[in-house]
Scaffold this active site. Structure first.
Site, PDB file in Angstrom:
ATOM      1  N   LYS A   3       0.818  -1.221   0.000  1.00  0.00           N
ATOM      2  CA  LYS A   3       0.000   0.000   0.000  1.00  0.00           C
ATOM      3  C   LYS A   3       0.846   1.262   0.000  1.00  0.00           C
ATOM      4  O   LYS A   3       0.408   2.289  -0.504  1.00  0.00           O
ATOM      5  CB  LYS A   3      -0.940   0.012   1.217  1.00  0.00           C
ATOM      6  N   LYS A  23      -4.687  -8.616  -8.427  1.00  0.00           N
ATOM      7  CA  LYS A  23      -5.926  -8.832  -7.686  1.00  0.00           C
ATOM      8  C   LYS A  23      -7.000  -7.825  -8.107  1.00  0.00           C
ATOM      9  O   LYS A  23      -6.682  -6.655  -8.332  1.00  0.00           O
ATOM     10  CB  LYS A  23      -5.590  -8.639  -6.197  1.00  0.00           C
ATOM     11  N   LYS A  63     -10.622  -2.537  -5.197  1.00  0.00           N
ATOM     12  CA  LYS A  63     -11.367  -1.273  -5.191  1.00  0.00           C
ATOM     13  C   LYS A  63     -10.520  -0.121  -5.653  1.00  0.00           C
ATOM     14  O   LYS A  63     -11.025   0.879  -6.116  1.00  0.00           O
ATOM     15  CB  LYS A  63     -11.743  -0.917  -3.740  1.00  0.00           C
TER      16      LYS A  63
END
Ligand code: ADP
Ligand code: TRP
Length: 341
Positions: free
Chosen positions: A120, A204, A207
Protein backbone atom coordinates in the site's frame (compact mmCIF):
# COMPACT_ATOMS: atom_id res chain seq x y z
CA UNK A 1 -5.50 -22.56 35.22
CA UNK A 2 -7.12 -24.88 32.68
CA UNK A 3 -7.39 -23.71 29.09
CA UNK A 4 -10.75 -22.33 28.09
CA UNK A 5 -12.66 -23.92 25.22
CA UNK A 6 -14.34 -21.33 23.09
CA UNK A 7 -17.67 -21.79 21.41
CA UNK A 8 -17.57 -21.16 17.70
CA UNK A 9 -18.00 -17.52 16.79
CA UNK A 10 -17.45 -15.77 13.46
CA UNK A 11 -16.31 -12.18 12.96
CA UNK A 12 -15.45 -10.50 9.71
CA UNK A 13 -15.42 -7.03 8.25
CA UNK A 14 -14.83 -4.82 5.23
CA UNK A 15 -13.68 -1.27 4.86
CA UNK A 16 -16.14 1.40 3.76
CA UNK A 17 -13.89 2.66 1.00
CA UNK A 18 -15.25 2.82 -2.56
CA UNK A 19 -17.84 0.40 -3.83
CA UNK A 20 -17.63 -3.31 -3.10
CA UNK A 21 -16.76 -5.55 -6.03
CA UNK A 22 -17.04 -9.14 -7.19
CA UNK A 23 -13.84 -10.11 -5.33
CA UNK A 24 -15.27 -8.90 -2.04
CA UNK A 25 -18.48 -10.77 -2.77
CA UNK A 26 -17.04 -14.12 -3.88
CA UNK A 27 -13.96 -14.10 -1.64
CA UNK A 28 -15.73 -13.03 1.53
CA UNK A 29 -19.39 -11.97 1.63
CA UNK A 30 -20.81 -15.09 0.02
CA UNK A 31 -19.05 -17.23 2.63
CA UNK A 32 -20.27 -14.97 5.43
CA UNK A 33 -23.85 -15.62 4.38
CA UNK A 34 -23.28 -19.38 4.34
CA UNK A 35 -21.76 -19.34 7.84
CA UNK A 36 -24.80 -17.74 9.44
CA UNK A 37 -26.63 -21.05 9.55
CA UNK A 38 -23.78 -22.87 11.21
CA UNK A 39 -22.35 -20.48 13.81
CA UNK A 40 -22.95 -17.30 15.74
CA UNK A 41 -21.74 -14.48 13.45
CA UNK A 42 -20.97 -10.77 13.75
CA UNK A 43 -20.32 -8.59 10.70
CA UNK A 44 -18.58 -5.31 11.09
CA UNK A 45 -18.08 -2.30 8.80
CA UNK A 46 -14.51 -1.35 9.73
CA UNK A 47 -14.81 2.42 9.55
CA UNK A 48 -11.78 3.04 11.79
CA UNK A 49 -9.65 1.15 9.29
CA UNK A 50 -11.07 3.36 6.55
CA UNK A 51 -9.38 6.49 7.95
CA UNK A 52 -5.88 4.99 7.81
CA UNK A 53 -5.38 6.18 4.24
CA UNK A 54 -7.82 8.76 3.13
CA UNK A 55 -9.64 11.02 5.55
CA UNK A 56 -10.29 14.62 6.46
CA UNK A 57 -12.97 17.28 6.30
CA UNK A 58 -13.76 16.67 2.64
CA UNK A 59 -14.30 12.95 3.19
CA UNK A 60 -16.83 13.23 6.01
CA UNK A 61 -19.97 12.85 3.92
CA UNK A 62 -18.49 10.13 1.72
CA UNK A 63 -17.39 8.08 4.71
CA UNK A 64 -20.82 8.28 6.34
CA UNK A 65 -22.45 7.27 3.04
CA UNK A 66 -19.96 4.43 2.47
CA UNK A 67 -20.66 2.96 5.90
CA UNK A 68 -24.36 2.73 5.01
CA UNK A 69 -23.55 1.40 1.55
CA UNK A 70 -21.37 -1.41 2.88
CA UNK A 71 -23.96 -2.30 5.52
CA UNK A 72 -26.58 -2.38 2.76
CA UNK A 73 -24.32 -4.63 0.67
CA UNK A 74 -24.00 -7.08 3.57
CA UNK A 75 -27.76 -7.23 4.05
CA UNK A 76 -28.58 -7.31 0.33
CA UNK A 77 -26.15 -10.23 -0.10
CA UNK A 78 -28.07 -12.24 2.47
CA UNK A 79 -26.77 -11.33 5.93
CA UNK A 80 -29.74 -11.26 8.28
CA UNK A 81 -29.02 -8.44 10.75
CA UNK A 82 -31.56 -9.87 13.21
CA UNK A 83 -29.50 -13.03 13.41
CA UNK A 84 -26.00 -11.62 12.91
CA UNK A 85 -25.30 -8.14 14.30
CA UNK A 86 -24.25 -5.70 11.54
CA UNK A 87 -22.52 -2.65 12.97
CA UNK A 88 -19.75 -0.16 12.37
CA UNK A 89 -16.58 -0.64 14.35
CA UNK A 90 -16.38 2.90 15.78
CA UNK A 91 -19.66 2.36 17.65
CA UNK A 92 -18.00 -0.32 19.79
CA UNK A 93 -15.14 1.46 21.59
CA UNK A 94 -13.74 -1.80 22.97
CA UNK A 95 -12.12 -2.44 19.55
CA UNK A 96 -9.88 0.61 20.01
CA UNK A 97 -9.25 -0.13 23.70
CA UNK A 98 -8.07 -3.64 23.00
CA UNK A 99 -6.03 -2.45 20.01
CA UNK A 100 -3.96 -0.30 22.38
CA UNK A 101 -3.21 -3.25 24.64
CA UNK A 102 -2.32 -5.33 21.56
CA UNK A 103 0.00 -2.64 20.26
CA UNK A 104 1.98 -3.20 23.46
CA UNK A 105 1.96 -6.98 22.85
CA UNK A 106 2.87 -7.06 19.14
CA UNK A 107 6.57 -6.62 18.27
CA UNK A 108 7.96 -4.19 15.71
CA UNK A 109 9.64 -7.09 13.93
CA UNK A 110 6.24 -8.73 13.37
CA UNK A 111 4.77 -5.54 11.93
CA UNK A 112 7.73 -4.99 9.63
CA UNK A 113 6.90 -8.27 7.91
CA UNK A 114 3.38 -7.22 6.87
CA UNK A 115 3.36 -7.31 3.08
CA UNK A 116 0.11 -5.39 2.63
CA UNK A 117 1.60 -2.31 4.31
CA UNK A 118 4.52 -2.47 1.91
CA UNK A 119 2.20 -2.89 -1.08
CA UNK A 120 0.00 0.00 0.00
CA UNK A 121 2.82 2.44 0.68
CA UNK A 122 5.33 1.50 -2.00
CA UNK A 123 8.29 3.86 -1.89
CA UNK A 124 6.53 6.45 0.25
CA UNK A 125 6.63 4.74 3.62
CA UNK A 126 7.55 7.90 5.58
CA UNK A 127 4.39 9.62 4.42
CA UNK A 128 2.06 6.80 5.47
CA UNK A 129 -0.02 7.26 8.62
CA UNK A 130 1.04 5.39 11.75
CA UNK A 131 -2.51 4.01 11.71
CA UNK A 132 -1.84 2.29 8.40
CA UNK A 133 1.19 0.63 9.93
CA UNK A 134 -0.69 -0.60 13.00
CA UNK A 135 -3.80 -1.49 10.96
CA UNK A 136 -3.30 -5.27 11.46
CA UNK A 137 -3.24 -4.76 15.25
CA UNK A 138 -6.67 -3.12 15.11
CA UNK A 139 -7.80 -6.01 12.93
CA UNK A 140 -6.61 -8.50 15.57
CA UNK A 141 -8.57 -6.52 18.17
CA UNK A 142 -11.71 -6.58 15.96
CA UNK A 143 -11.54 -10.35 16.01
CA UNK A 144 -10.36 -11.10 19.53
CA UNK A 145 -12.60 -8.61 21.33
CA UNK A 146 -15.31 -11.21 20.56
CA UNK A 147 -12.98 -14.17 21.13
CA UNK A 148 -13.95 -15.12 17.58
CA UNK A 149 -12.82 -18.57 16.49
CA UNK A 150 -13.40 -18.25 12.72
CA UNK A 151 -12.77 -15.41 10.27
CA UNK A 152 -14.00 -15.77 6.67
CA UNK A 153 -11.87 -13.62 4.33
CA UNK A 154 -10.14 -13.66 0.94
CA UNK A 155 -6.63 -15.04 0.45
CA UNK A 156 -5.00 -11.59 0.80
CA UNK A 157 -5.87 -11.49 4.51
CA UNK A 158 -4.04 -14.69 5.47
CA UNK A 159 -0.96 -12.94 6.82
CA UNK A 160 -3.06 -10.62 8.99
CA UNK A 161 -4.78 -13.64 10.50
CA UNK A 162 -1.44 -15.26 11.28
CA UNK A 163 -0.49 -12.09 13.13
CA UNK A 164 -3.80 -12.27 15.00
CA UNK A 165 -2.86 -15.76 16.22
CA UNK A 166 0.62 -14.58 17.24
CA UNK A 167 -0.87 -11.71 19.23
CA UNK A 168 -3.41 -14.02 20.92
CA UNK A 169 -0.70 -16.49 21.86
CA UNK A 170 1.70 -13.87 23.21
CA UNK A 171 -1.07 -12.18 25.22
CA UNK A 172 -2.13 -15.53 26.70
CA UNK A 173 1.52 -16.30 27.62
CA UNK A 174 2.49 -12.85 28.89
CA UNK A 175 -0.56 -12.50 31.11
CA UNK A 176 -0.66 -16.14 32.27
CA UNK A 177 -4.10 -16.68 30.79
CA UNK A 178 -3.85 -19.94 28.81
CA UNK A 179 -6.48 -20.11 26.10
CA UNK A 180 -8.04 -16.75 27.03
CA UNK A 181 -7.88 -15.65 23.42
CA UNK A 182 -8.59 -18.41 20.90
CA UNK A 183 -6.18 -19.12 18.07
CA UNK A 184 -8.54 -17.97 15.35
CA UNK A 185 -8.94 -20.06 12.20
CA UNK A 186 -8.94 -18.32 8.84
CA UNK A 187 -11.81 -19.50 6.64
CA UNK A 188 -10.54 -19.02 3.10
CA UNK A 189 -12.73 -21.26 0.95
CA UNK A 190 -14.41 -21.65 -2.41
CA UNK A 191 -13.11 -21.41 -5.97
CA UNK A 192 -12.66 -17.61 -5.80
CA UNK A 193 -10.53 -16.77 -2.77
CA UNK A 194 -8.46 -14.47 -4.98
CA UNK A 195 -10.45 -12.95 -7.83
CA UNK A 196 -8.13 -11.31 -10.33
CA UNK A 197 -8.49 -8.10 -12.33
CA UNK A 198 -10.43 -8.45 -15.60
CA UNK A 199 -7.68 -6.47 -17.33
CA UNK A 200 -4.68 -8.34 -15.94
CA UNK A 201 -4.87 -11.90 -14.66
CA UNK A 202 -1.81 -11.43 -12.45
CA UNK A 203 -3.28 -8.56 -10.41
CA UNK A 204 -5.93 -8.83 -7.69
CA UNK A 205 -9.33 -7.32 -8.43
CA UNK A 206 -9.34 -4.31 -6.14
CA UNK A 207 -11.37 -1.27 -5.19
CA UNK A 208 -8.34 0.89 -5.68
CA UNK A 209 -7.45 -0.10 -9.29
CA UNK A 210 -7.74 3.05 -11.43
CA UNK A 211 -9.50 1.16 -14.20
CA UNK A 212 -13.17 0.53 -13.50
CA UNK A 213 -13.06 -2.06 -16.31
CA UNK A 214 -10.80 -4.17 -14.08
CA UNK A 215 -13.60 -5.01 -11.67
CA UNK A 216 -17.30 -5.70 -11.49
CA UNK A 217 -18.87 -3.52 -8.83
CA UNK A 218 -21.79 -4.85 -6.83
CA UNK A 219 -23.74 -1.80 -8.00
CA UNK A 220 -23.05 -2.21 -11.75
CA UNK A 221 -26.14 -2.60 -13.94
CA UNK A 222 -26.73 -5.55 -16.27
CA UNK A 223 -25.28 -3.84 -19.36
CA UNK A 224 -22.14 -2.75 -17.55
CA UNK A 225 -21.56 -6.25 -16.13
CA UNK A 226 -22.03 -7.84 -19.55
CA UNK A 227 -19.76 -5.34 -21.27
CA UNK A 228 -16.97 -5.72 -18.67
CA UNK A 229 -17.08 -9.50 -19.07
CA UNK A 230 -17.14 -9.26 -22.85
CA UNK A 231 -14.10 -6.98 -22.80
CA UNK A 232 -12.24 -8.98 -20.15
CA UNK A 233 -8.74 -9.86 -21.27
CA UNK A 234 -8.26 -13.45 -22.48
CA UNK A 235 -5.80 -15.39 -24.59
CA UNK A 236 -6.50 -16.60 -28.15
CA UNK A 237 -6.89 -20.33 -27.33
CA UNK A 238 -10.15 -22.16 -26.67
CA UNK A 239 -10.96 -23.28 -23.11
CA UNK A 240 -8.92 -26.29 -21.98
CA UNK A 241 -10.05 -29.88 -21.41
CA UNK A 242 -8.69 -30.08 -17.83
CA UNK A 243 -7.40 -27.95 -14.95
CA UNK A 244 -3.86 -28.69 -16.07
CA UNK A 245 -4.56 -26.83 -19.29
CA UNK A 246 -5.09 -23.63 -17.29
CA UNK A 247 -1.45 -23.47 -16.27
CA UNK A 248 0.10 -20.22 -17.46
CA UNK A 249 -3.35 -18.90 -18.46
CA UNK A 250 -4.28 -16.68 -15.49
CA UNK A 251 -7.11 -14.84 -17.28
CA UNK A 252 -8.82 -18.06 -18.33
CA UNK A 253 -8.39 -19.50 -14.84
CA UNK A 254 -9.86 -16.38 -13.29
CA UNK A 255 -13.00 -16.44 -15.45
CA UNK A 256 -13.53 -20.15 -14.78
CA UNK A 257 -13.17 -19.60 -11.04
CA UNK A 258 -15.61 -16.70 -11.13
CA UNK A 259 -18.12 -18.85 -13.01
CA UNK A 260 -17.68 -21.73 -10.54
CA UNK A 261 -18.11 -19.50 -7.48
CA UNK A 262 -21.20 -17.78 -8.91
CA UNK A 263 -22.77 -21.10 -9.92
CA UNK A 264 -21.79 -22.87 -6.65
CA UNK A 265 -19.93 -25.50 -8.61
CA UNK A 266 -16.44 -26.96 -8.58
CA UNK A 267 -14.01 -25.40 -11.06
CA UNK A 268 -13.50 -28.94 -12.51
CA UNK A 269 -17.19 -29.20 -13.38
CA UNK A 270 -17.10 -25.86 -15.18
CA UNK A 271 -13.95 -26.83 -17.09
CA UNK A 272 -15.57 -30.07 -18.23
CA UNK A 273 -18.71 -28.28 -19.40
CA UNK A 274 -16.88 -25.66 -21.46
CA UNK A 275 -13.95 -27.79 -22.68
CA UNK A 276 -12.97 -26.72 -26.21
CA UNK A 277 -15.40 -23.74 -26.28
CA UNK A 278 -14.31 -20.37 -27.57
CA UNK A 279 -14.14 -17.55 -25.02
CA UNK A 280 -16.90 -15.65 -26.81
CA UNK A 281 -19.53 -18.28 -26.04
CA UNK A 282 -18.20 -18.90 -22.51
CA UNK A 283 -18.19 -15.18 -21.79
CA UNK A 284 -21.80 -14.74 -22.82
CA UNK A 285 -22.85 -17.55 -20.45
CA UNK A 286 -20.72 -16.07 -17.69
CA UNK A 287 -22.26 -12.64 -18.26
CA UNK A 288 -25.75 -14.11 -18.05
CA UNK A 289 -24.91 -15.89 -14.79
CA UNK A 290 -23.23 -12.82 -13.27
CA UNK A 291 -26.18 -10.61 -14.18
CA UNK A 292 -28.65 -13.12 -12.71
CA UNK A 293 -26.70 -13.36 -9.43
CA UNK A 294 -25.59 -9.75 -8.98
CA UNK A 295 -28.37 -7.49 -10.21
CA UNK A 296 -30.86 -8.59 -7.49
CA UNK A 297 -28.22 -7.62 -4.90
CA UNK A 298 -27.84 -4.17 -6.47
CA UNK A 299 -31.61 -3.73 -6.56
CA UNK A 300 -31.93 -4.69 -2.89
CA UNK A 301 -29.08 -2.30 -2.00
CA UNK A 302 -30.91 0.54 -3.74
CA UNK A 303 -34.09 -0.30 -1.84
CA UNK A 304 -32.27 -0.35 1.51
CA UNK A 305 -30.32 2.84 0.80
CA UNK A 306 -33.55 4.71 0.11
CA UNK A 307 -34.13 4.60 3.88
CA UNK A 308 -30.84 5.64 5.54
CA UNK A 309 -32.50 6.07 8.94
CA UNK A 310 -33.43 2.39 8.94
CA UNK A 311 -29.82 1.39 8.16
CA UNK A 312 -28.64 3.63 11.00
CA UNK A 313 -31.08 1.88 13.35
CA UNK A 314 -29.75 -1.50 12.22
CA UNK A 315 -26.14 -0.37 12.84
CA UNK A 316 -27.01 0.99 16.28
CA UNK A 317 -28.88 -2.15 17.29
CA UNK A 318 -26.02 -4.32 15.96
CA UNK A 319 -23.49 -2.29 17.96
CA UNK A 320 -25.49 -2.70 21.18
CA UNK A 321 -25.56 -6.47 20.73
CA UNK A 322 -21.88 -6.59 19.77
CA UNK A 323 -20.97 -4.48 22.79
CA UNK A 324 -22.79 -6.84 25.10
CA UNK A 325 -20.23 -9.48 24.05
CA UNK A 326 -17.19 -7.19 23.86
CA UNK A 327 -17.55 -5.31 27.17
CA UNK A 328 -17.14 -8.27 29.56
CA UNK A 329 -14.16 -9.55 27.52
CA UNK A 330 -12.53 -6.11 27.76
CA UNK A 331 -13.23 -6.07 31.53
CA UNK A 332 -11.40 -9.36 31.83
CA UNK A 333 -8.48 -8.02 29.74
CA UNK A 334 -8.22 -5.04 32.14
CA UNK A 335 -8.11 -7.42 35.07
CA UNK A 336 -5.50 -9.65 33.41
CA UNK A 337 -3.31 -6.67 32.53
CA UNK A 338 -3.66 -5.18 36.03
CA UNK A 339 -5.54 -1.98 35.24
CA UNK A 340 -8.12 -3.08 37.79
CA UNK A 341 -7.28 -5.17 40.84
P1 ADP B 1 -9.95 -4.27 -1.50
O1 ADP B 1 -8.70 -5.10 -1.54
O2 ADP B 1 -10.73 -4.31 -2.75
O3 ADP B 1 -9.72 -2.90 -0.95
P2 ADP B 1 -10.81 -5.08 1.12
O4 ADP B 1 -9.39 -5.04 1.49
O5 ADP B 1 -11.73 -4.11 1.80
O6 ADP B 1 -10.91 -4.98 -0.45
O7 ADP B 1 -11.36 -6.55 1.35
C1 ADP B 1 -12.54 -6.93 2.02
C2 ADP B 1 -12.69 -8.44 1.95
O8 ADP B 1 -12.77 -8.88 0.60
C3 ADP B 1 -11.51 -9.21 2.56
O9 ADP B 1 -11.99 -10.39 3.18
C4 ADP B 1 -10.67 -9.56 1.37
O10 ADP B 1 -9.86 -10.70 1.56
C5 ADP B 1 -11.73 -9.81 0.32
N1 ADP B 1 -11.22 -9.52 -1.03
C6 ADP B 1 -10.79 -8.31 -1.49
N2 ADP B 1 -10.39 -8.40 -2.77
C7 ADP B 1 -10.56 -9.70 -3.12
C8 ADP B 1 -10.32 -10.43 -4.32
N3 ADP B 1 -9.85 -9.82 -5.41
N4 ADP B 1 -10.59 -11.75 -4.34
C9 ADP B 1 -11.09 -12.37 -3.25
N5 ADP B 1 -11.34 -11.74 -2.07
C10 ADP B 1 -11.08 -10.43 -2.01
N1 TRP C 1 -8.16 -5.98 6.76
C1 TRP C 1 -9.41 -6.41 6.19
C2 TRP C 1 -9.39 -6.10 4.69
O1 TRP C 1 -8.69 -5.24 4.22
C3 TRP C 1 -10.58 -5.75 6.82
C4 TRP C 1 -10.74 -6.11 8.26
C5 TRP C 1 -10.55 -5.29 9.32
C6 TRP C 1 -11.14 -7.37 8.76
N2 TRP C 1 -10.85 -5.97 10.49
C7 TRP C 1 -11.18 -7.24 10.17
C8 TRP C 1 -11.45 -8.59 8.17
C9 TRP C 1 -11.53 -8.31 11.01
C10 TRP C 1 -11.78 -9.67 9.00
C11 TRP C 1 -11.82 -9.52 10.41
O2 TRP C 1 -10.11 -6.70 3.99
Amino acid sequence: MTAITHTNRVLSGMQPTNTLHLGNYLGALKNWVAMQDRMECLYCVVDMHAITQDSGYGKRETLAASIREVAAAYIASGIDPKKSPVFNQSRVPEHAELAWVFSCVARLGWMDRMTQFKEKTGKHKERASVGLYTYPILMAADILIYQATHVPVGEDQRQHLELTRDIAQKFNNDFAAPGFFPLTEPVITGPATRVMSLRDGTKKMSKTDESDMSRINLTDDADTIASKIRKARTDPNPLPESAKGLEGRPEAENLINIYAALADEEAETVIRRFAGHQFSSFKSELAELAVAKLTPIAAEMRRLLADPAEIDRTLKDGALRARAIAAPIMDEVKRLVGFVG
